[in-house]
Enzyme design. Sequence first.
Site, PDB file in Angstrom:
ATOM      1  N   HIS A   1      31.938  11.913  22.442  1.00  0.00           N
ATOM      2  CA  HIS A   1      31.518  13.123  22.697  1.00  0.00           C
ATOM      3  C   HIS A   1      31.890  14.165  21.489  1.00  0.00           C
ATOM      4  O   HIS A   1      32.755  13.743  20.628  1.00  0.00           O
ATOM      5  CB  HIS A   1      32.534  13.736  23.929  1.00  0.00           C
ATOM      6  CG  HIS A   1      31.840  15.031  24.507  1.00  0.00           C
ATOM      7  ND1 HIS A   1      32.488  16.462  23.981  1.00  0.00           N
ATOM      8  CD2 HIS A   1      31.410  15.341  25.732  1.00  0.00           C
ATOM      9  CE1 HIS A   1      32.081  17.408  24.783  1.00  0.00           C
ATOM     10  NE2 HIS A   1      31.427  16.687  25.745  1.00  0.00           N
TER      11      HIS A   1
ATOM     12  N   ASP B   1      40.381   9.027  24.625  1.00  0.00           N
ATOM     13  CA  ASP B   1      39.807  10.262  25.476  1.00  0.00           C
ATOM     14  C   ASP B   1      39.733   9.476  26.755  1.00  0.00           C
ATOM     15  O   ASP B   1      38.583   8.611  26.830  1.00  0.00           O
ATOM     16  CB  ASP B   1      38.474  10.518  24.764  1.00  0.00           C
ATOM     17  CG  ASP B   1      37.552  11.483  25.675  1.00  0.00           C
ATOM     18  OD1 ASP B   1      37.631  11.593  26.880  1.00  0.00           O
ATOM     19  OD2 ASP B   1      36.541  12.077  25.264  1.00  0.00           O
TER      20      ASP B   1
ATOM     21  N   GLN C   1      36.511  10.255  31.292  1.00  0.00           N
ATOM     22  CA  GLN C   1      35.585   9.480  32.315  1.00  0.00           C
ATOM     23  C   GLN C   1      36.443   8.401  32.793  1.00  0.00           C
ATOM     24  O   GLN C   1      35.696   7.620  33.551  1.00  0.00           O
ATOM     25  CB  GLN C   1      34.403   9.041  31.442  1.00  0.00           C
ATOM     26  CG  GLN C   1      33.346  10.125  30.916  1.00  0.00           C
ATOM     27  CD  GLN C   1      32.908  10.910  31.831  1.00  0.00           C
ATOM     28  OE1 GLN C   1      32.453  10.465  33.126  1.00  0.00           O
ATOM     29  NE2 GLN C   1      32.397  12.063  31.525  1.00  0.00           N
TER      30      GLN C   1
ATOM     31  N   LYS D   1      37.044  17.087  36.302  1.00  0.00           N
ATOM     32  CA  LYS D   1      36.252  15.941  36.625  1.00  0.00           C
ATOM     33  C   LYS D   1      36.854  15.145  37.590  1.00  0.00           C
ATOM     34  O   LYS D   1      36.422  13.833  37.974  1.00  0.00           O
ATOM     35  CB  LYS D   1      36.338  14.937  35.258  1.00  0.00           C
ATOM     36  CG  LYS D   1      35.003  15.786  34.224  1.00  0.00           C
ATOM     37  CD  LYS D   1      34.927  14.946  33.033  1.00  0.00           C
ATOM     38  CE  LYS D   1      33.608  15.216  32.153  1.00  0.00           C
ATOM     39  NZ  LYS D   1      33.855  16.609  31.557  1.00  0.00           N
TER      40      LYS D   1
ATOM     41  N   CYS E   1      26.106  16.161  24.747  1.00  0.00           N
ATOM     42  CA  CYS E   1      27.102  16.274  23.675  1.00  0.00           C
ATOM     43  C   CYS E   1      27.269  15.183  23.046  1.00  0.00           C
ATOM     44  O   CYS E   1      28.656  15.058  22.532  1.00  0.00           O
ATOM     45  CB  CYS E   1      28.539  17.141  24.379  1.00  0.00           C
ATOM     46  SG  CYS E   1      28.259  18.433  25.231  1.00  0.00           S
TER      47      CYS E   1
END
Lengths: 151, 415
Positions: free
Chosen positions: B123, B200, B203, B226, B365
């Site tokens: 991202h 990261d 997700q 999220k 993104c």
Amino acid sequence: MEGDAELQDLYREVLLDYFRSTTRKGKVEPADVRAHGINPVCGDEIEITVQREGGKFAKLRYAGHGCVISQASAAMMGEALEGRTETEVRALIKAFKSMMLENAPVSELPSDLEALSALEGVRRFPLRVKCATLAWNTILQGLDAAPAEEA
Amino acid sequence: MTLDARRLREDFPILARLVRGKPLAYLDNAATSQKPKSVIDALSSFYSTNNANVHRGVHTLSEESTNMAEAVRAKLAAFVGAPKPETLVFTRNATESLNLIAHAWGRKFLKKGDLVLSTEMEHHSNIVPWQLLAAERGVRVKYVPVLADGTLDLDACRALLAEGPKLFTFTAISNAIGTVNPVLELIRMGKAAGATVSVDVCQWAPHRPMDLRTWGADFASFSAHKMLGPTGVGVLWGREELLEAMDPFLGGGDMISRVTLERSTWNALPYKFEAGTPNYADQVAFGPALDYLSAAGLDAIREHEDRLAAKAKALLEERGVTVLGPSEPSKRSGVVSFNVPGLHPHDVGTIFDLEGVAVRVGHHCCQPLMHKLQCGGTARASFYLYNDDSDVEALRRALQRTLDFFKIGAKAGAR
């Protein structure tokens, strides 16, 4: 198919024809006006090149990728602007942008821009208005950056 | 344990609404999740009964709101397997978490010529902060390449790690195309090469169990919104010694221990990194989101999403639509990113919206990744626990309408 009135209003037949048209796709070299535009929402890019001749836009070409709306709008813009002086070009850009952004009635479009009334339906999809105006904003930036043609 | 999505749906008020006259099929979960009533109520109830600024007063309300916000930090520590609650720093969002690493760790420990290794799959929030640092400090940034199937090139990754990067920062799961990276292997490789490792997990955290204690990474970034929680709450987890060694990010209230006009000393973790009035109300409302996910069970959630995503992928491919990312189901998340040949994702998204189907269209993104995969963008359907077969059916209807309207499959130029 039923219930497609909304879609048919957005994607009018004539837009799909312009979208598929390759008449003004590509680049003209050497270019007197060259501009590169990006729609940050979708990342679409467009490059517009123009050759001037006798004080007028002789040839306008657009390259890049984009949605039906942005590509059709670029193709229609090319058709509308070729053969015009810079003063005329700027007036036409202004008229088109006020139709898209300020909801100016389509009937106020100069008769030369009549074909562009096909983009009228886009106004009901606010997120797509940027697609329709991308080519126009790009050429405007190009004009502002390019030296005016010698008289 | 399996999920009864039909029953879960009743807990999410927004799923009952109509969009353009059609029932909402919300398939934009990779961008943000919807919120259960318990989260919405917690926020409202907090403001109605407990609100006062945290860590400041001795009055009852201040004590209540401080305790409630800190209780969520402890709950979150258990949820992600953080060794101590104070190793979890609340930020505004995961982008801020990554920027915090770049500022507070990068500025202190990276010098001119040092290498930061990221990947082409990231991202923008895991690319741009390093580019800014490169411009400011002269660090070098390299990227692990992505292969045509949307997975990382692990051989190239080994070679790049052999160059001795000071930091290896990568995503656990691609938000754009749903590739699940071999996270534990990548962490091991990064640590073996002597790098500080940042993952990261935006997700990952909403969909899969994680145990930061055993993962072996140094930093992890994610966001509450999220994972059924409110917006405005990001999280940075860091290894305690690293957080201790770092300088503060922002200066101001709450982050200090003692201030004189000449100098200040820093508050203890995590407050050293939480300058100013924190977003404590939303932190409190994050608590019921974690409870909800725990009750449903992350394993059951993942199994449920995998089934729906596989079904969606199959129906798209049957109709000639290109689905990006790896073909092996074990390397895929609940994200299904696709392109209809000859059509721009924006046109697809508009028709889907008319069918009440919310998908994200564009570059997600991730412009470098889109460039690598030679597409300007994609349409992306992403599943979560409250999606069910009716959403896949809505996706099928929307796709069919798109194909019919643009006469895809019919001869080009037949109009």
